[in-house]
Write a protein that holds these residues in place. Structure first.
Motif, short mmCIF file in Angstrom:
data_model
loop_
_atom_site.label_atom_id
_atom_site.label_comp_id
_atom_site.label_asym_id
_atom_site.label_seq_id
_atom_site.Cartn_x
_atom_site.Cartn_y
_atom_site.Cartn_z
N LYS A 116 0.84 -1.20 0.00
CA LYS A 116 0.00 0.00 0.00
C LYS A 116 0.87 1.25 0.00
CE LYS A 116 -4.15 -1.71 2.28
NZ LYS A 116 -5.07 -1.48 3.40
N GLU A 117 0.26 2.38 -0.32
CA GLU A 117 0.97 3.65 -0.32
C GLU A 117 1.30 4.06 1.11
OE1 GLU A 117 -0.62 6.92 -2.56
OE2 GLU A 117 -1.51 5.56 -4.02
N VAL A 118 2.43 4.77 1.26
CA VAL A 118 2.77 5.29 2.57
C VAL A 118 2.04 6.62 2.79
CG1 VAL A 118 5.01 4.13 2.67
CG2 VAL A 118 4.87 6.44 1.76
N PHE A 119 1.83 6.95 4.04
CA PHE A 119 1.13 8.17 4.43
C PHE A 119 2.16 9.23 4.80
CE2 PHE A 119 -0.96 10.84 7.63
CZ PHE A 119 -2.10 11.23 6.94
N ASP A 120 1.90 10.46 4.47
CA ASP A 120 2.77 11.59 4.83
C ASP A 120 2.59 11.87 6.33
OD1 ASP A 120 4.04 14.01 5.28
OD2 ASP A 120 3.02 15.06 3.63
N CYS A 121 3.56 11.46 7.13
CA CYS A 121 3.44 11.57 8.59
C CYS A 121 3.39 13.02 9.07
CB CYS A 121 4.58 10.81 9.27
SG CYS A 121 4.43 9.01 9.11
N SER A 122 3.73 13.97 8.24
CA SER A 122 3.60 15.37 8.65
C SER A 122 2.13 15.76 8.77
CB SER A 122 4.33 16.30 7.68
OG SER A 122 3.63 16.38 6.44
N LYS A 123 1.24 14.94 8.24
CA LYS A 123 -0.20 15.24 8.27
C LYS A 123 -0.96 14.35 9.25
CE LYS A 123 -0.06 16.61 3.47
NZ LYS A 123 -0.66 17.81 3.06
N VAL A 124 -0.25 13.67 10.14
CA VAL A 124 -0.91 12.69 11.01
C VAL A 124 -1.93 13.34 11.95
CG1 VAL A 124 0.85 12.59 12.86
CG2 VAL A 124 -0.50 10.57 12.30
N ARG A 141 -6.60 13.92 14.33
CA ARG A 141 -6.99 14.73 15.48
C ARG A 141 -7.76 15.99 15.09
NH1 ARG A 141 -2.27 17.38 18.76
NH2 ARG A 141 -2.47 18.78 16.99
N ASP A 142 -7.19 16.78 14.22
CA ASP A 142 -7.71 18.12 13.95
C ASP A 142 -8.69 18.18 12.79
OD1 ASP A 142 -5.95 18.93 15.98
OD2 ASP A 142 -4.33 19.27 14.52
N GLY A 143 -8.59 17.27 11.85
CA GLY A 143 -9.38 17.32 10.63
C GLY A 143 -8.61 18.02 9.52
N TRP A 144 -8.96 17.73 8.30
CA TRP A 144 -8.25 18.27 7.14
C TRP A 144 -8.36 19.79 7.08
CZ3 TRP A 144 -4.93 14.98 5.71
CH2 TRP A 144 -5.22 13.62 5.69
N ASP A 197 -8.73 21.71 4.70
CA ASP A 197 -9.73 22.25 3.74
C ASP A 197 -11.13 22.33 4.35
OD1 ASP A 197 -10.69 19.62 3.81
OD2 ASP A 197 -10.25 19.20 1.71
N GLY A 198 -11.28 21.92 5.60
CA GLY A 198 -12.57 22.02 6.27
C GLY A 198 -13.53 20.89 5.96
N SER A 199 -13.09 19.90 5.22
CA SER A 199 -13.99 18.81 4.81
C SER A 199 -14.44 17.93 5.97
CB SER A 199 -13.34 17.97 3.71
OG SER A 199 -12.13 17.40 4.18
N CYS A 200 -13.82 18.06 7.13
CA CYS A 200 -14.24 17.30 8.30
C CYS A 200 -15.09 18.10 9.26
CB CYS A 200 -13.01 16.77 9.04
SG CYS A 200 -12.01 15.64 8.07
N ASP A 201 -15.29 19.38 8.95
CA ASP A 201 -16.08 20.26 9.83
C ASP A 201 -17.56 19.93 9.70
OD1 ASP A 201 -13.65 21.41 10.33
OD2 ASP A 201 -14.01 23.20 9.13
N TYR A 202 -18.27 20.13 10.75
CA TYR A 202 -19.70 19.83 10.78
C TYR A 202 -20.51 20.97 10.24
CZ TYR A 202 -18.37 15.90 13.63
OH TYR A 202 -17.81 14.74 14.08
#
Length: 170
Positions: free
Chosen positions: A147-155, A160-163, A165-170
């Motif tokens: 599988k592809e590796v994940f960019d750990c700078s975005k963990v 925790r915080d959500g993307w 771009d706000g796509s995780c905001d309610y």
């Protein structure tokens, strides 16, 4: 307790194989019993000519589902780990990973995790340290399974915080 024998009883447990692996093994065994040889084909997600139907949503987790949900739990735990944990919290988190690796249902995965923990034990000095360590561990597994590796700078953005771009905001 009686249970229906699995076609994988002599090969792999359900937690160690994906649903598609399970269907292929079942078909292979059924074909062998009927004297049919050749490649296993068909889409395991839909009804097909072999009589297999879509898998129910309330079945025991297969390897892929178990892995996905387990990584989700672990990353979420790391995301919510204290910024400055107490000595007891550090000890508990190390213990958790060692116990988790002993009881993980896929014995191949559990054995691999135990080996990884010997080489690179959990980094529990802070939320950031634990999240980064877990991300690197997850990426090692991703490489092993193609599988592809994940960019750990975005963990923390992911878990925790959500993307941004706000796509995780309610």
């Amino acid at each position: 307790m009686n249970r229906r024998p699995s076609p994988l009883d002599n090969d792999q447990c359900r937690s160690c194989s994906s649903f598609s692996d399970y269907i292929k093994a079942t078909k292979k065994k059924k074909d062998a019993e009927n004297g049919i040889t050749g490649a296993v084909t068909g889409d395991s997600g839909n009804s097909n000519n072999s009589g297999y139907t879509r898998r129910r949503s309330d079945c025991p987790l297969d390897k892929d589902e178990l892995g996905n949900k387990s990584w989700g739990l672990l990353h979420t735990m790391a995301a919510n780990y204290p910024v400055q944990p107490s000595q007891a919290q550090k000890t508990d988190m190390k213990t958790f990973f060692n116990v988790f690796a002993k009881f993980y249902p896929c014995h191949y995965c559990a054995e691999d995790l135990r080996e990884e923990l010997k080489i690179d034990p959990p980094k529990v000095d802070s939320q950031e340290a634990l999240s980064q360590w877990l991300c690197r561990l997850h990426n090692k597994v991703n490489v092993k399974i193609g599988k592809e590796v994940f960019d750990c700078s975005k963990v923390n953005e992911r878990w925790r915080d959500g993307w941004l771009d706000g796509s995780c905001d309610y």
